[in-house]
Write an enzyme that holds these catalytic residues in place. Structure first.
Site, PDB file in Angstrom:
ATOM      1  N   ASP A 147      11.943 -11.386  -0.765  1.00  0.00           N
ATOM      2  CA  ASP A 147      11.993  -9.923  -0.705  1.00  0.00           C
ATOM      3  C   ASP A 147      13.253  -9.442  -1.415  1.00  0.00           C
ATOM      4  O   ASP A 147      14.229 -10.178  -1.527  1.00  0.00           O
ATOM      5  CB  ASP A 147      12.060  -9.441   0.757  1.00  0.00           C
ATOM      6  CG  ASP A 147      10.710  -9.490   1.452  1.00  0.00           C
ATOM      7  OD1 ASP A 147       9.711  -9.862   0.818  1.00  0.00           O
ATOM      8  OD2 ASP A 147      10.665  -9.137   2.652  1.00  0.00           O
ATOM      9  N   ARG A 197       6.594  -9.586  -7.716  1.00  0.00           N
ATOM     10  CA  ARG A 197       6.030  -8.470  -6.950  1.00  0.00           C
ATOM     11  C   ARG A 197       6.771  -7.202  -7.358  1.00  0.00           C
ATOM     12  O   ARG A 197       7.985  -7.117  -7.223  1.00  0.00           O
ATOM     13  CB  ARG A 197       6.239  -8.711  -5.453  1.00  0.00           C
ATOM     14  CG  ARG A 197       5.838  -7.515  -4.587  1.00  0.00           C
ATOM     15  CD  ARG A 197       6.341  -7.661  -3.155  1.00  0.00           C
ATOM     16  NE  ARG A 197       5.789  -8.826  -2.509  1.00  0.00           N
ATOM     17  CZ  ARG A 197       6.331  -9.401  -1.428  1.00  0.00           C
ATOM     18  NH1 ARG A 197       7.449  -8.934  -0.907  1.00  0.00           N
ATOM     19  NH2 ARG A 197       5.761 -10.455  -0.878  1.00  0.00           N
TER      20      ARG A 197
HETATM   21  C1  LIG Z   1       3.485  -6.080  -0.182  1.00  0.00           C
HETATM   22  C2  LIG Z   1       4.688  -5.213  -0.211  1.00  0.00           C
HETATM   23  C3  LIG Z   1       5.940  -5.800  -0.207  1.00  0.00           C
HETATM   24  C4  LIG Z   1       7.086  -4.998  -0.290  1.00  0.00           C
HETATM   25  N1  LIG Z   1       8.319  -5.606  -0.391  1.00  0.00           N
HETATM   26  C5  LIG Z   1       9.407  -4.816  -0.603  1.00  0.00           C
HETATM   27  C6  LIG Z   1      10.681  -5.391  -0.876  1.00  0.00           C
HETATM   28  O1  LIG Z   1      10.865  -6.604  -0.922  1.00  0.00           O
HETATM   29  N2  LIG Z   1      11.727  -4.552  -1.095  1.00  0.00           N
HETATM   30  C7  LIG Z   1      11.588  -3.189  -1.071  1.00  0.00           C
HETATM   31  O2  LIG Z   1      12.564  -2.464  -1.316  1.00  0.00           O
HETATM   32  N3  LIG Z   1      10.386  -2.619  -0.782  1.00  0.00           N
HETATM   33  C8  LIG Z   1       9.306  -3.392  -0.554  1.00  0.00           C
HETATM   34  N4  LIG Z   1       8.092  -2.805  -0.305  1.00  0.00           N
HETATM   35  C9  LIG Z   1       8.025  -1.341   0.008  1.00  0.00           C
HETATM   36  C10 LIG Z   1       7.883  -0.518  -1.241  1.00  0.00           C
HETATM   37  O3  LIG Z   1       9.073  -0.550  -1.995  1.00  0.00           O
HETATM   38  C11 LIG Z   1       7.573   0.957  -0.902  1.00  0.00           C
HETATM   39  O4  LIG Z   1       8.632   1.480  -0.158  1.00  0.00           O
HETATM   40  C12 LIG Z   1       6.294   1.147  -0.115  1.00  0.00           C
HETATM   41  O5  LIG Z   1       5.289   0.282  -0.566  1.00  0.00           O
HETATM   42  C13 LIG Z   1       5.790   2.581  -0.304  1.00  0.00           C
HETATM   43  O6  LIG Z   1       5.565   2.845  -1.669  1.00  0.00           O
HETATM   44  P1  LIG Z   1       4.116   3.049  -2.299  1.00  0.00           P
HETATM   45  O7  LIG Z   1       4.128   2.381  -3.649  1.00  0.00           O
HETATM   46  O8  LIG Z   1       3.092   2.564  -1.393  1.00  0.00           O
HETATM   47  O9  LIG Z   1       4.034   4.567  -2.605  1.00  0.00           O
HETATM   48  P2  LIG Z   1       4.391   5.891  -1.791  1.00  0.00           P
HETATM   49  O10 LIG Z   1       5.129   6.737  -2.764  1.00  0.00           O
HETATM   50  O11 LIG Z   1       5.000   5.633  -0.450  1.00  0.00           O
HETATM   51  O12 LIG Z   1       2.972   6.479  -1.538  1.00  0.00           O
HETATM   52  C14 LIG Z   1       2.205   6.889  -2.665  1.00  0.00           C
HETATM   53  C15 LIG Z   1       0.832   7.292  -2.226  1.00  0.00           C
HETATM   54  O13 LIG Z   1       0.179   6.190  -1.599  1.00  0.00           O
HETATM   55  C16 LIG Z   1      -0.699   6.690  -0.604  1.00  0.00           C
HETATM   56  N5  LIG Z   1      -0.289   6.208   0.721  1.00  0.00           N
HETATM   57  C17 LIG Z   1       0.900   5.690   1.057  1.00  0.00           C
HETATM   58  N6  LIG Z   1       0.922   5.378   2.373  1.00  0.00           N
HETATM   59  C18 LIG Z   1      -0.281   5.693   2.862  1.00  0.00           C
HETATM   60  C19 LIG Z   1      -0.892   5.635   4.147  1.00  0.00           C
HETATM   61  N7  LIG Z   1      -0.230   5.175   5.215  1.00  0.00           N
HETATM   62  N8  LIG Z   1      -2.160   6.053   4.267  1.00  0.00           N
HETATM   63  C20 LIG Z   1      -2.829   6.546   3.208  1.00  0.00           C
HETATM   64  N9  LIG Z   1      -2.294   6.654   1.971  1.00  0.00           N
HETATM   65  C21 LIG Z   1      -1.055   6.240   1.800  1.00  0.00           C
HETATM   66  C22 LIG Z   1      -0.618   8.196  -0.660  1.00  0.00           C
HETATM   67  O14 LIG Z   1      -1.562   8.671  -1.562  1.00  0.00           O
HETATM   68  C23 LIG Z   1       0.780   8.403  -1.226  1.00  0.00           C
HETATM   69  O15 LIG Z   1       0.962   9.651  -1.839  1.00  0.00           O
HETATM   70  C24 LIG Z   1       6.943  -3.583  -0.282  1.00  0.00           C
HETATM   71  C25 LIG Z   1       5.683  -3.008  -0.277  1.00  0.00           C
HETATM   72  C26 LIG Z   1       4.566  -3.795  -0.260  1.00  0.00           C
HETATM   73  C27 LIG Z   1       3.232  -3.138  -0.292  1.00  0.00           C
END
Ligand SMILES: Cc1cc2nc3c(=O)[nH]c(=O)nc-3n(C[C@H](O)[C@H](O)[C@H](O)COP(=O)(O)OP(=O)(O)OC[C@H]3O[C@@H](n4cnc5c(N)ncnc54)[C@H](O)[C@@H]3O)c2cc1C
Length: 321
Positions: A147, A197
């Site tokens: 991560d 990732r």
């Molecule tokens: C597998 C995985 C591993 C990760 N590892 C790390 C890491 O090592 N370090 C780190 O800093 N971050 C990590 N993250 C978190 C990541 O950086 C984001 O903070 C998190 O994924 C939210 O960003 P998003 O791309 O989903 O978009 P967002 O900007 O949060 O959401 C964009 C859109 O996605 C949809 N959406 C989001 N949440 C929902 C919901 N609950 N229900 C319905 N629609 C929704 C909506 O349409 C929203 O407008 C990880 C995320 C994932 C998925």
């Protein structure tokens, strides 16, 4: 929507991210007699068995898992050892359940939980603990992804990644599109055998290192994804954002990528229908499954990302969920 409408959610997000690092609140909330169902939507449970069970359920619906033993910012060497041992136990249990062969279920590590912040020796301690976990992962036929935490750890984490990849070239890295540096990091890591990732990034970062504007973070994500999809590595598209998921599909097709040359990743409890839809149409989907009792920091970051998650959490707390 004008700036006045946006302000409360921006402030709430910043406030929740600050609180996610508050040790007093963490201690109170994690020890409070809160029903497990409050956190159950996002966290598999406290025990190894529960993590394995959730991985098995996902496997039954055509989704892989990457499992995270919750914990971060460890200040105690004994805790770092405990975390390492928890991963070793987990990998053995996953193997016994027949879930690890071919990288089906893998693990995600936070180096700060393995000792990275333990003073001058921290990096070495984290490296040794990560080595022990990678060796067991190799023995049971699966992979490990590191991560990425806040920007003060990025160089150290990428340095440890390089060390680990000398013995286990399949160790995966996470890059965060909110950091200005990430396009270059993507270029450096888009080589054959490299598992990357790509996520937006979830920590509170200063303007000196990271885009603050959501649309800039999204645009950076697309630029980074273009580099990874055009490269020779194995991109892992970690986002719930429907636009980015669609763009990933288009970029994979335009680069002639087969479905088994990249994967989509989402978090446990977030957009499960979309996870199933992608899997049903033949895409590789992996779900990030956290477990353990140190859920506070993880959950606070999920609250910061989406106010409806916060409402769900508060409602469940109020009703002892
Ligand atoms: C597998 C995985 C591993 C990760 N590892 C790390 C890491 O090592 N370090 C780190 O800093 N971050 C990590 N993250 C978190 C990541 O950086 C984001 O903070 C998190 O994924 C939210 O960003 P998003 O791309 O989903 O978009 P967002 O900007 O949060 O959401 C964009 C859109 O996605 C949809 N959406 C989001 N949440 C929902 C919901 N609950 N229900 C319905 N629609 C929704 C909506 O349409 C929203 O407008 C990880 C995320 C994932 C998925």
């Amino acid at each position: 929507m004008d700036a006045a409408d946006l302000a409360p959610s921006v402030w709430m997000k910043q406030g929740l991210l600050v609180l996610s690092r508050n040790h007093q609140l963490r201690d109170v909330l994690e020890k409070a007699p809160v029903s497990r169902s409050v956190v159950r939507r996002f966290v598999a449970g406290d025990s190894t068995e529960q993590a394995v069970e959730v991985a098995r359920e996902l496997d039954g619906t055509g989704r892989w898992a990457t499992i995270d033993f919750l914990g971060e910012d460890t200040v105690d060497p004994a805790q770092a050892t405990y975390t390492r041992d928890a991963y070793v136990t987990l990998l053995s249990a996953l193997s016994e359940a027949g879930l690890t062969e071919g990288g089906g279920v893998e693990v995600s590590l936070k180096l700060s939980a393995l000792g990275q912040a333990l003073g001058a020796d921290g990096e070495q301690i984290a490296l040794e603990n990560a080595r022990a976990i990678c060796q067991v992962a190799a023995n049971v036929g699966t992979t490990v992804t590191l991560d990425m935490e806040d920007h003060t750890t990025t160089d150290s984490t990428l340095g440890i990644l390089r060390e680990l990849r000398q013995d286990w070239p399949w160790v995966g890295a996470v890059l965060q599109s909110y950091l200005y540096r990430t396009e270059q990091d993507c270029r450096d890591l888009a080589h054959e055998g490299s598992r990357v990732r790509l996520c937006k990034g979830t920590y509170k970062e200063p303007e000196s290192v990271a885009y603050q504007d959501k649309s800039e973070v999204d645009k950076s994500y697309v630029r980074c994804l273009k580099i990874l999809m055009a490269g020779d590595g194995y991109p892992m598209v970690a986002s719930h954002d429907p636009r980015l998921v669609e763009i990933a599909g288009v970029l994979a097709a335009s680069n002639g990528r087969a479905a088994d040359s990249f994967e989509y990743q989402m978090l446990l409890g977030i957009r499960p229908d979309e996870q199933r839809r992608l899997a049903a149409q033949g895409e590789q989907v992996r779900v990030y499954v956290p477990y353990g009792d140190e859920w506070y920091g993880y959950l606070m970051r999920r609250m910061a990302e989406r106010p409806s998650n916060l409402r769900f959490f508060l409602r469940a707390l109020a009703t002892k969920g």
